[in-house]
Design a protein around this motif. Structure first.
Motif, PDB file in Angstrom:
ATOM      1  N   SER A  49       0.820  -1.205   0.000  1.00  0.00           N
ATOM      2  CA  SER A  49       0.000   0.000   0.000  1.00  0.00           C
ATOM      3  C   SER A  49       0.856   1.258   0.000  1.00  0.00           C
ATOM      4  CB  SER A  49      -0.943   0.004   1.211  1.00  0.00           C
ATOM      5  OG  SER A  49      -1.893  -1.035   1.100  1.00  0.00           O
ATOM      6  N   SER A  50       2.041   1.185   0.598  1.00  0.00           N
ATOM      7  CA  SER A  50       2.944   2.339   0.555  1.00  0.00           C
ATOM      8  C   SER A  50       3.500   2.555  -0.840  1.00  0.00           C
ATOM      9  CB  SER A  50       4.090   2.160   1.556  1.00  0.00           C
ATOM     10  OG  SER A  50       3.625   2.339   2.880  1.00  0.00           O
ATOM     11  N   ASN A  51       3.624   1.476  -1.616  1.00  0.00           N
ATOM     12  CA  ASN A  51       4.078   1.640  -2.997  1.00  0.00           C
ATOM     13  C   ASN A  51       2.975   2.277  -3.840  1.00  0.00           C
ATOM     14  OD1 ASN A  51       6.431   0.440  -2.138  1.00  0.00           O
ATOM     15  ND2 ASN A  51       5.764  -1.610  -2.738  1.00  0.00           N
ATOM     16  N   ALA A  52       1.726   1.919  -3.568  1.00  0.00           N
ATOM     17  CA  ALA A  52       0.609   2.624  -4.203  1.00  0.00           C
ATOM     18  C   ALA A  52       0.562   4.073  -3.747  1.00  0.00           C
ATOM     19  CB  ALA A  52      -0.708   1.924  -3.880  1.00  0.00           C
ATOM     20  N   ALA A  53       0.908   4.318  -2.481  1.00  0.00           N
ATOM     21  CA  ALA A  53       0.913   5.689  -1.963  1.00  0.00           C
ATOM     22  C   ALA A  53       1.934   6.557  -2.681  1.00  0.00           C
ATOM     23  CB  ALA A  53       1.189   5.678  -0.464  1.00  0.00           C
ATOM     24  N   PRO A  67       1.211  19.755  -1.330  1.00  0.00           N
ATOM     25  CA  PRO A  67       2.165  18.728  -0.918  1.00  0.00           C
ATOM     26  C   PRO A  67       1.439  17.438  -0.514  1.00  0.00           C
ATOM     27  CG  PRO A  67       2.631  20.820   0.170  1.00  0.00           C
ATOM     28  CD  PRO A  67       1.297  20.964  -0.490  1.00  0.00           C
ATOM     29  N   VAL A  68       2.043  16.317  -0.876  1.00  0.00           N
ATOM     30  CA  VAL A  68       1.520  15.005  -0.489  1.00  0.00           C
ATOM     31  C   VAL A  68       2.646  14.272   0.229  1.00  0.00           C
ATOM     32  CG1 VAL A  68       0.424  12.877  -1.260  1.00  0.00           C
ATOM     33  CG2 VAL A  68       0.053  15.001  -2.547  1.00  0.00           C
ATOM     34  N   MET A  69       2.417  13.901   1.483  1.00  0.00           N
ATOM     35  CA  MET A  69       3.500  13.338   2.291  1.00  0.00           C
ATOM     36  C   MET A  69       3.032  12.112   3.047  1.00  0.00           C
ATOM     37  SD  MET A  69       3.502  16.453   5.042  1.00  0.00           S
ATOM     38  CE  MET A  69       3.380  17.627   3.683  1.00  0.00           C
ATOM     39  N   PHE A  70       4.026  11.359   3.559  1.00  0.00           N
ATOM     40  CA  PHE A  70       3.733  10.155   4.329  1.00  0.00           C
ATOM     41  C   PHE A  70       3.658  10.479   5.815  1.00  0.00           C
ATOM     42  CE2 PHE A  70       5.522   6.697   1.266  1.00  0.00           C
ATOM     43  CZ  PHE A  70       4.535   7.021   0.366  1.00  0.00           C
ATOM     44  N   THR A 150      -4.959  -6.664  -5.382  1.00  0.00           N
ATOM     45  CA  THR A 150      -5.299  -5.562  -4.480  1.00  0.00           C
ATOM     46  C   THR A 150      -4.361  -4.381  -4.708  1.00  0.00           C
ATOM     47  OG1 THR A 150      -3.979  -6.606  -2.733  1.00  0.00           O
ATOM     48  CG2 THR A 150      -6.375  -6.953  -2.673  1.00  0.00           C
ATOM     49  N   TYR A 151      -3.116  -4.672  -5.060  1.00  0.00           N
ATOM     50  CA  TYR A 151      -2.195  -3.579  -5.412  1.00  0.00           C
ATOM     51  C   TYR A 151      -2.675  -2.887  -6.689  1.00  0.00           C
ATOM     52  CZ  TYR A 151       1.941  -1.017  -6.867  1.00  0.00           C
ATOM     53  OH  TYR A 151       2.795  -0.016  -7.273  1.00  0.00           O
ATOM     54  N   MET A 152      -3.040  -3.684  -7.682  1.00  0.00           N
ATOM     55  CA  MET A 152      -3.507  -3.108  -8.946  1.00  0.00           C
ATOM     56  C   MET A 152      -4.711  -2.205  -8.720  1.00  0.00           C
ATOM     57  SD  MET A 152      -3.085  -2.777 -12.180  1.00  0.00           S
ATOM     58  CE  MET A 152      -1.880  -4.085 -12.505  1.00  0.00           C
ATOM     59  N   ASN A 153      -5.668  -2.655  -7.909  1.00  0.00           N
ATOM     60  CA  ASN A 153      -6.856  -1.838  -7.702  1.00  0.00           C
ATOM     61  C   ASN A 153      -6.598  -0.657  -6.776  1.00  0.00           C
ATOM     62  OD1 ASN A 153      -8.245  -3.452  -9.458  1.00  0.00           O
ATOM     63  ND2 ASN A 153     -10.025  -3.697  -8.130  1.00  0.00           N
ATOM     64  N   SER A 154      -5.553  -0.723  -5.959  1.00  0.00           N
ATOM     65  CA  SER A 154      -5.142   0.476  -5.223  1.00  0.00           C
ATOM     66  C   SER A 154      -4.671   1.545  -6.201  1.00  0.00           C
ATOM     67  CB  SER A 154      -4.031   0.134  -4.229  1.00  0.00           C
ATOM     68  OG  SER A 154      -4.473  -0.764  -3.243  1.00  0.00           O
ATOM     69  N   LEU A 155      -3.870   1.120  -7.193  1.00  0.00           N
ATOM     70  CA  LEU A 155      -3.468   2.065  -8.241  1.00  0.00           C
ATOM     71  C   LEU A 155      -4.689   2.574  -8.998  1.00  0.00           C
ATOM     72  CD1 LEU A 155      -0.348   0.326  -9.887  1.00  0.00           C
ATOM     73  CD2 LEU A 155      -0.402   1.909  -7.945  1.00  0.00           C
ATOM     74  N   GLY A 156      -5.604   1.662  -9.314  1.00  0.00           N
ATOM     75  CA  GLY A 156      -6.802   2.054 -10.058  1.00  0.00           C
ATOM     76  C   GLY A 156      -7.647   3.053  -9.296  1.00  0.00           C
ATOM     77  N   ALA A 157      -7.782   2.861  -7.981  1.00  0.00           N
ATOM     78  CA  ALA A 157      -8.573   3.789  -7.172  1.00  0.00           C
ATOM     79  C   ALA A 157      -7.939   5.171  -7.150  1.00  0.00           C
ATOM     80  CB  ALA A 157      -8.718   3.244  -5.756  1.00  0.00           C
ATOM     81  N   ILE A 158      -6.612   5.213  -7.042  1.00  0.00           N
ATOM     82  CA  ILE A 158      -5.903   6.498  -7.056  1.00  0.00           C
ATOM     83  C   ILE A 158      -6.073   7.171  -8.416  1.00  0.00           C
ATOM     84  CG2 ILE A 158      -3.600   7.528  -6.978  1.00  0.00           C
ATOM     85  CD1 ILE A 158      -2.975   5.152  -4.935  1.00  0.00           C
ATOM     86  N   ALA A 159      -5.988   6.365  -9.475  1.00  0.00           N
ATOM     87  CA  ALA A 159      -6.186   6.915 -10.817  1.00  0.00           C
ATOM     88  C   ALA A 159      -7.606   7.468 -10.977  1.00  0.00           C
ATOM     89  CB  ALA A 159      -5.908   5.843 -11.866  1.00  0.00           C
ATOM     90  N   MET A 160      -8.594   6.831 -10.367  1.00  0.00           N
ATOM     91  CA  MET A 160      -9.963   7.345 -10.426  1.00  0.00           C
ATOM     92  C   MET A 160     -10.067   8.709  -9.744  1.00  0.00           C
ATOM     93  SD  MET A 160     -12.124   3.852  -9.608  1.00  0.00           S
ATOM     94  CE  MET A 160     -13.768   4.484 -10.022  1.00  0.00           C
ATOM     95  N   GLY A 214       7.036   4.338  -7.445  1.00  0.00           N
ATOM     96  CA  GLY A 214       6.419   3.299  -6.633  1.00  0.00           C
ATOM     97  C   GLY A 214       6.490   1.933  -7.287  1.00  0.00           C
ATOM     98  N   THR A 215       6.477   1.880  -8.630  1.00  0.00           N
ATOM     99  CA  THR A 215       6.602   0.609  -9.346  1.00  0.00           C
ATOM    100  C   THR A 215       7.923  -0.058  -9.021  1.00  0.00           C
ATOM    101  OG1 THR A 215       5.291   1.559 -11.148  1.00  0.00           O
ATOM    102  CG2 THR A 215       6.467  -0.492 -11.613  1.00  0.00           C
ATOM    103  N   ALA A 216       8.992   0.731  -8.942  1.00  0.00           N
ATOM    104  CA  ALA A 216      10.299   0.177  -8.587  1.00  0.00           C
ATOM    105  C   ALA A 216      10.237  -0.492  -7.222  1.00  0.00           C
ATOM    106  CB  ALA A 216      11.358   1.274  -8.603  1.00  0.00           C
ATOM    107  N   PHE A 217       9.607   0.161  -6.260  1.00  0.00           N
ATOM    108  CA  PHE A 217       9.506  -0.403  -4.916  1.00  0.00           C
ATOM    109  C   PHE A 217       8.626  -1.652  -4.903  1.00  0.00           C
ATOM    110  CE2 PHE A 217      11.284   3.642  -3.878  1.00  0.00           C
ATOM    111  CZ  PHE A 217      11.942   3.460  -2.676  1.00  0.00           C
TER     112      PHE A 217
END
Length: 344
Positions: A49-53, A67-70, A150-160, A214-217
């Protein structure tokens, strides 16, 4: 077929389900980030989930110009000294929604009167209960320990959330992605190179920049989870500022370089890496990048760069799977790992 491979192959279908069933909710959630009192976005997450973040840092930062931060969950839990959150909207990303420290960040934000949003696959989870708004991932049950759909759909949700702000062109590009994922899975299976030369590898490096940072991670995490290899992810600049010194003859380096503004700075690393004797594994849709690599992991063409993390991760997922098979390891239950990690 292992659960892992089944779930990897399900990714186009679960993404299509997410786009179909959560469209209205995504538009409602996107409006939270556009509130006049929001000055920055704080994300709480762990693991995949942090990689999706990391993807969200780029897309939500571009969409809202803030700014977007952790978050630092230990300040909320073990130190019990949470920061003041004036101006924040707090986003929790957790596939299971069960991580106590991620939920604790949202709980504190609510206590301080700040808006909270959750991206999770579990509607009845502790994280969902702490959120004012919930965007469900709609990935279905995921039985393999290593996350794929679940990782893929985390990316998809962010893209939405990005498309809800960016408009109809972005929305149309996003809705073309399930078909492109089908094509990418087929291409990655059909063009899978032999990996025998990596049978004795003890580790690897993954390099990417921009929206694919994030893809690298995520690629590094998947290989590390499934095979136990020591794999680290870097941006080009971070790699050049010291860690490149550890790369020796034969060391595998994944170069994630799809078409787009970030590609040249990643591609520029290929020559110095080859001079050090590294074996280049290229993840790209650019012929010139693939030609310069010993191992080629091609991407389908014509994917907009902002959506390329959805396709670029697939060759990495399949490579992680095949490296684990090569070592005779259990794909679905890697040694010492659990599906839900209850960190505090």
């Amino acid at each position: 077929m292992s659960w892992l491979e089944e779930e990897l192959r399900e990714q186009p279908a679960v993404l299509e389900r997410l786009l179909r069933s959560q469209a209205d909710t995504a538009r409602e959630v996107a409006s939270v980030f556009a509130r006049d009192d929001v000055r920055y976005i704080l994300i709480a997450s762990r693991g995949s989930s942090s990689n999706a973040a990391r993807y969200a840092q780029y897309l939500l930062g571009r969409a809202h110009r803030v700014p977007v931060m952790f978050a630092t969950p230990s300040l909320y839990t073990i130190y019990e000294q949470p920061p003041r959150l004036e101006g924040a909207v707090v986003l929790g990303i957790s596939q299971s929604g069960a991580s106590p420290d991620v939920a604790s960040v949202l709980a504190e934000a609510r206590r301080q009167g700040r808006p909270t949003v959750a991206l999770t696959n579990a509607p009845d989870s502790p994280l969902a209960r702490e959120a004012d708004s919930v965007l469900l991932l709609e990935a279905g049950d995921e039985r393999a320990v290593a996350a794929t759909k679940t990782y893929m759909n985390s990316l998809g949700a962010i893209a939405m959330l990005f498309a809800a702000v960016d408009g109809t062109v972005a929305d149309a590009e996003l809705h073309a992605m399930p078909d492109l994922l089908e094509q990418q899975i087929a291409l990655s299976i059909e063009s899978a190179p032999p990996l025998e030369e990596y049978a004795e590898s003890v580790g690897a490096t993954v390099v990417a920049r921009g929206v694919n940072y994030g893809t690298a991670f995520e690629i590094a995490l998947k290989i590390r989870e499934l095979s136990g290899l020591v794999v680290e992810a870097y941006s080009p600049a971070d790699l050049m500022h010291g860690p490149i010194a550890a790369i020796r003859e034969g060391w595998p380096v994944f170069v994630v370089a799809p078409s787009g503004p970030a590609r040249p700075s990643v591609e520029d690393l290929v020559l110095p890496l080859r001079e050090r004797g590294a074996r280049i594994i290229a993840v790209s849709d650019v012929a010139a990048v693939l030609r310069r690599a010993q191992t080629k992991l091609p991407l389908v063409p014509r994917v907009p760069e902002w959506l390329s993390p959805l396709t670029a991760v697939i060759p990495g997922q399949l490579t992680a799977l095949r490296l684990a098979q090569q070592r005779g390891l259990d794909l679905d239950q890697p040694v010492g790992l659990a599906k839900v990690t209850l960190t505090r």
